[in-house]
Design a protein around this motif. Structure first.
Motif, PDB file in Angstrom:
ATOM      1  N   HIS A 192       0.817  -1.209   0.000  1.00 56.71           N
ATOM      2  CA  HIS A 192       0.000   0.000   0.000  1.00 56.71           C
ATOM      3  C   HIS A 192       0.852   1.261   0.000  1.00 56.71           C
ATOM      4  O   HIS A 192       0.404   2.321  -0.483  1.00 56.71           O
ATOM      5  CB  HIS A 192      -0.922  -0.003   1.224  1.00 56.71           C
ATOM      6  CG  HIS A 192      -1.775   1.228   1.343  1.00 56.71           C
ATOM      7  ND1 HIS A 192      -2.914   1.424   0.601  1.00 56.71           N
ATOM      8  CD2 HIS A 192      -1.625   2.344   2.120  1.00 56.71           C
ATOM      9  CE1 HIS A 192      -3.452   2.598   0.910  1.00 56.71           C
ATOM     10  NE2 HIS A 192      -2.702   3.174   1.841  1.00 56.71           N
ATOM     11  N   PHE A 193       2.082   1.159   0.532  1.00 55.43           N
ATOM     12  CA  PHE A 193       2.947   2.330   0.674  1.00 55.43           C
ATOM     13  C   PHE A 193       4.147   2.304  -0.269  1.00 55.43           C
ATOM     14  O   PHE A 193       5.099   3.063  -0.062  1.00 55.43           O
ATOM     15  CB  PHE A 193       3.450   2.444   2.118  1.00 55.43           C
ATOM     16  CG  PHE A 193       2.364   2.666   3.127  1.00 55.43           C
ATOM     17  CD1 PHE A 193       1.910   3.941   3.411  1.00 55.43           C
ATOM     18  CD2 PHE A 193       1.783   1.599   3.792  1.00 55.43           C
ATOM     19  CE1 PHE A 193       0.909   4.158   4.352  1.00 55.43           C
ATOM     20  CE2 PHE A 193       0.776   1.802   4.729  1.00 55.43           C
ATOM     21  CZ  PHE A 193       0.339   3.084   5.005  1.00 55.43           C
ATOM     22  N   LYS A 194       4.127   1.475  -1.298  1.00 53.65           N
ATOM     23  CA  LYS A 194       5.260   1.372  -2.206  1.00 53.65           C
ATOM     24  C   LYS A 194       5.629   2.746  -2.765  1.00 53.65           C
ATOM     25  O   LYS A 194       4.798   3.459  -3.326  1.00 53.65           O
ATOM     26  CB  LYS A 194       4.935   0.420  -3.366  1.00 53.65           C
ATOM     27  CG  LYS A 194       4.924  -1.052  -2.977  1.00 53.65           C
ATOM     28  CD  LYS A 194       6.309  -1.537  -2.538  1.00 53.65           C
ATOM     29  CE  LYS A 194       6.295  -3.038  -2.239  1.00 53.65           C
ATOM     30  NZ  LYS A 194       7.593  -3.530  -1.761  1.00 53.65           N
ATOM     31  N   GLY A 195       6.893   3.102  -2.586  1.00 54.98           N
ATOM     32  CA  GLY A 195       7.378   4.385  -3.087  1.00 54.98           C
ATOM     33  C   GLY A 195       6.916   5.584  -2.296  1.00 54.98           C
ATOM     34  O   GLY A 195       7.145   6.725  -2.710  1.00 54.98           O
ATOM     35  N   ARG A 196       6.277   5.354  -1.118  1.00 56.23           N
ATOM     36  CA  ARG A 196       5.726   6.487  -0.362  1.00 56.23           C
ATOM     37  C   ARG A 196       6.215   6.576   1.078  1.00 56.23           C
ATOM     38  O   ARG A 196       5.788   7.466   1.810  1.00 56.23           O
ATOM     39  CB  ARG A 196       4.187   6.420  -0.369  1.00 56.23           C
ATOM     40  CG  ARG A 196       3.561   6.505  -1.743  1.00 56.23           C
ATOM     41  CD  ARG A 196       2.074   6.848  -1.671  1.00 56.23           C
ATOM     42  NE  ARG A 196       1.301   5.846  -0.954  1.00 56.23           N
ATOM     43  CZ  ARG A 196       0.549   6.107   0.113  1.00 56.23           C
ATOM     44  NH1 ARG A 196       0.500   7.324   0.615  1.00 56.23           N
ATOM     45  NH2 ARG A 196      -0.142   5.138   0.695  1.00 56.23           N
ATOM     46  N   LEU A 197       7.095   5.670   1.497  1.00 52.01           N
ATOM     47  CA  LEU A 197       7.596   5.691   2.873  1.00 52.01           C
ATOM     48  C   LEU A 197       9.081   6.024   2.905  1.00 52.01           C
ATOM     49  O   LEU A 197       9.877   5.445   2.155  1.00 52.01           O
ATOM     50  CB  LEU A 197       7.368   4.341   3.553  1.00 52.01           C
ATOM     51  CG  LEU A 197       5.949   3.998   4.013  1.00 52.01           C
ATOM     52  CD1 LEU A 197       5.951   2.688   4.783  1.00 52.01           C
ATOM     53  CD2 LEU A 197       5.353   5.109   4.858  1.00 52.01           C
ATOM     54  N   ILE A 198       9.453   6.932   3.788  1.00 50.36           N
ATOM     55  CA  ILE A 198      10.850   7.285   4.011  1.00 50.36           C
ATOM     56  C   ILE A 198      11.093   7.308   5.518  1.00 50.36           C
ATOM     57  O   ILE A 198      10.397   8.018   6.253  1.00 50.36           O
ATOM     58  CB  ILE A 198      11.198   8.661   3.409  1.00 50.36           C
ATOM     59  CG1 ILE A 198      10.978   8.664   1.898  1.00 50.36           C
ATOM     60  CG2 ILE A 198      12.640   9.036   3.736  1.00 50.36           C
ATOM     61  CD1 ILE A 198      11.183  10.031   1.268  1.00 50.36           C
ATOM     62  N   LEU A 199      12.064   6.519   5.976  1.00 52.86           N
ATOM     63  CA  LEU A 199      12.438   6.535   7.391  1.00 52.86           C
ATOM     64  C   LEU A 199      13.701   7.371   7.548  1.00 52.86           C
ATOM     65  O   LEU A 199      14.777   6.980   7.081  1.00 52.86           O
ATOM     66  CB  LEU A 199      12.674   5.111   7.920  1.00 52.86           C
ATOM     67  CG  LEU A 199      13.015   5.038   9.415  1.00 52.86           C
ATOM     68  CD1 LEU A 199      11.820   5.457  10.263  1.00 52.86           C
ATOM     69  CD2 LEU A 199      13.462   3.628   9.800  1.00 52.86           C
ATOM     70  N   ASN A 200      13.574   8.499   8.184  1.00 60.57           N
ATOM     71  CA  ASN A 200      14.721   9.369   8.442  1.00 60.57           C
ATOM     72  C   ASN A 200      15.335   8.970   9.789  1.00 60.57           C
ATOM     73  O   ASN A 200      15.045   9.561  10.825  1.00 60.57           O
ATOM     74  CB  ASN A 200      14.282  10.839   8.446  1.00 60.57           C
ATOM     75  CG  ASN A 200      15.445  11.800   8.584  1.00 60.57           C
ATOM     76  OD1 ASN A 200      16.612  11.401   8.508  1.00 60.57           O
ATOM     77  ND2 ASN A 200      15.147  13.064   8.788  1.00 60.57           N
ATOM     78  N   TRP A 201      16.142   7.957   9.735  1.00 62.56           N
ATOM     79  CA  TRP A 201      16.772   7.410  10.943  1.00 62.56           C
ATOM     80  C   TRP A 201      18.002   6.631  10.522  1.00 62.56           C
ATOM     81  O   TRP A 201      18.010   5.961   9.479  1.00 62.56           O
ATOM     82  CB  TRP A 201      15.803   6.485  11.666  1.00 62.56           C
ATOM     83  CG  TRP A 201      16.393   5.741  12.826  1.00 62.56           C
ATOM     84  CD1 TRP A 201      16.564   6.192  14.095  1.00 62.56           C
ATOM     85  CD2 TRP A 201      16.904   4.397  12.819  1.00 62.56           C
ATOM     86  NE1 TRP A 201      17.133   5.232  14.880  1.00 62.56           N
ATOM     87  CE2 TRP A 201      17.355   4.104  14.111  1.00 62.56           C
ATOM     88  CE3 TRP A 201      17.026   3.425  11.826  1.00 62.56           C
ATOM     89  CZ2 TRP A 201      17.923   2.881  14.453  1.00 62.56           C
ATOM     90  CZ3 TRP A 201      17.582   2.199  12.162  1.00 62.56           C
ATOM     91  CH2 TRP A 201      18.026   1.936  13.467  1.00 62.56           C
ATOM     92  N   THR A 202      19.068   6.716  11.300  1.00 65.97           N
ATOM     93  CA  THR A 202      20.292   5.962  11.026  1.00 65.97           C
ATOM     94  C   THR A 202      20.636   5.104  12.231  1.00 65.97           C
ATOM     95  O   THR A 202      20.253   5.413  13.375  1.00 65.97           O
ATOM     96  CB  THR A 202      21.477   6.900  10.707  1.00 65.97           C
ATOM     97  OG1 THR A 202      21.654   7.824  11.796  1.00 65.97           O
ATOM     98  CG2 THR A 202      21.208   7.677   9.435  1.00 65.97           C
ATOM     99  N   GLN A 203      21.350   4.037  11.975  1.00 69.14           N
ATOM    100  CA  GLN A 203      21.751   3.075  13.006  1.00 69.14           C
ATOM    101  C   GLN A 203      22.448   3.794  14.159  1.00 69.14           C
ATOM    102  O   GLN A 203      23.364   4.596  13.954  1.00 69.14           O
ATOM    103  CB  GLN A 203      22.689   2.038  12.394  1.00 69.14           C
ATOM    104  CG  GLN A 203      23.156   0.964  13.343  1.00 69.14           C
ATOM    105  CD  GLN A 203      22.060  -0.026  13.689  1.00 69.14           C
ATOM    106  OE1 GLN A 203      21.904  -0.396  14.834  1.00 69.14           O
ATOM    107  NE2 GLN A 203      21.329  -0.468  12.681  1.00 69.14           N
ATOM    108  N   GLY A 204      21.986   3.522  15.372  1.00 71.33           N
ATOM    109  CA  GLY A 204      22.588   4.121  16.556  1.00 71.33           C
ATOM    110  C   GLY A 204      21.822   5.306  17.105  1.00 71.33           C
ATOM    111  O   GLY A 204      21.987   5.661  18.274  1.00 71.33           O
TER     112      GLY A 204
END
Length: 225
Positions: free
Chosen positions: A99-111
Motif C-alpha cells: 500500500h505504501f510502495k514508493g511512499r515511505l521514508i524513514l529518516n533514521w540511522t543506526q545508533g
C-alpha cells in the motif's frame, strides 16, 4: 507506554513470535506496564494531520536502560491500523507494505534514538493508527518493544490553491483578449465606430434641415415698405 520482550540467547525470529503472543495477552487485559526499574519506552505524538497529496511526518524517539552489545543490530519497524496490525516498514529487511510502495521514508540511522517516518502523497485511506517498534541486541540479550497508544493520522482540508484574486483573473482575461485581437480588429470597436458615424450623419442632416427651414422662413417674410 511500551511493551517489552527480553529474550537472552533467542533468535530474532523466535523473539518476534513470542512478542505477538505476549502482546496479545496484554492487549486482552487492556493494560501494559513496565516495572519501575525498567525505564524504557517509545515516544510518539498522539495524532498528526496532513493534507491530501502532501507529505506527513510521524516523529518518534525511544529510550532504554540496557547496555548495547558490540553489534546491537538496532532496527525500526512500523505497524498500522492497530497494535497487532500488519507491518508496513522494517529497516532490517528492508520491507515496505504494498500500500505504501514508493511512499515511505524513514529518516533514521543506526545508533540514533530518534527519527521521523514520512509518508508521501498522503491519501484518505492512510488515515489510521501507526505504531513504532524498536529492536536491539543488548549485553543482556535481545530486547524489543512497541508503542501501545501509537499515533493517529488524520486528513485536513487544504485551502483551494486554484482560487485567485479578481485582479489576477481580470488581468488574465485582458491578456487573453489582447492576444485574441492581436491580428484582427475588435468587433466591439468596429460597432462603436459605426454608431459614431451614424450619429454624426444624423446631426448633419438635422442641421441641414433646420438651416433650410430657417432660410425658407426668411424668404417668406414680407418686404418692409
Amino acid at each position: 507506554m511500551a511493551l517489552l520482550i527480553s529474550l537472552p540467547g533467542e533468535t530474532p525470529a523466535m523473539a518476534q513470535i513470542l512478542l505477538l503472543l505476549s502482546s496479545a495477552c496484554l492487549h486482552a487485559g487492556n493494560s501494559a506496564r513496565s516495572n519501575g526499574g525498567n525505564d524504557f519506552g517509545v515516544n510518539q505524538p498522539e495524532r498528526c494531520s496532513g493534507v491530501q497529496g502532501g507529505s506527513i511526518d510521524i516523529p518518534f524517539s525511544f529510550y532504554f536502560p540496557w547496555k548495547l552489545a558490540k553489534d546491537p543490530q538496532m532496527s525500526i519497524a512500523w505497524r498500522w491500523k492497530d497494535f497487532f496490525g500488519h507491518f508496513i516498514y522494517n529497516s532490517s529487511m528492508p520491507f515496505i507494505h504494498e500500500h505504501f510502495k514508493g511512499r515511505l521514508i524513514l529518516n533514521w540511522t543506526q545508533g540514533q534514538t530518534s527519527g521521523v517516518l514520512r509518508i508521501l502523497n498522503f491519501k484518505e485511506s492512510d488515515q489510521t493508527w501507526y505504531f513504532c517498534r524498536v529492536f536491539l541486541q543488548t549485553t543482556e540479550g535481545i530486547k524489543f518493544w512497541q508503542s501501545l497508544p501509537g499515533t493517529q493520522l488524520t486528513l485536513t482540508q487544504a485551502l483551494n490553491t486554484t482560487m485567485r484574486s479578481p485582479f489576477i483573473v481580470t488581468s488574465e482575461f485582458t491578456t487573453a483578449g489582447l492576444e485574441h485581437t492581436r491580428d484582427k480588429r475588435n468587433p466591439s470597436l468596429m460597432n462603436l465606430g459605426a454608431m459614431v458615424t451614424m450619429l454624426l450623419a444624423k446631426v448633419v442632416v438635422i442641421i441641414l434641415v433646420y438651416g433650410w427651414m430657417i432660410f425658407l422662413r426668411w424668404k417668406q417674410r414680407p418686404d418692409p415698405a
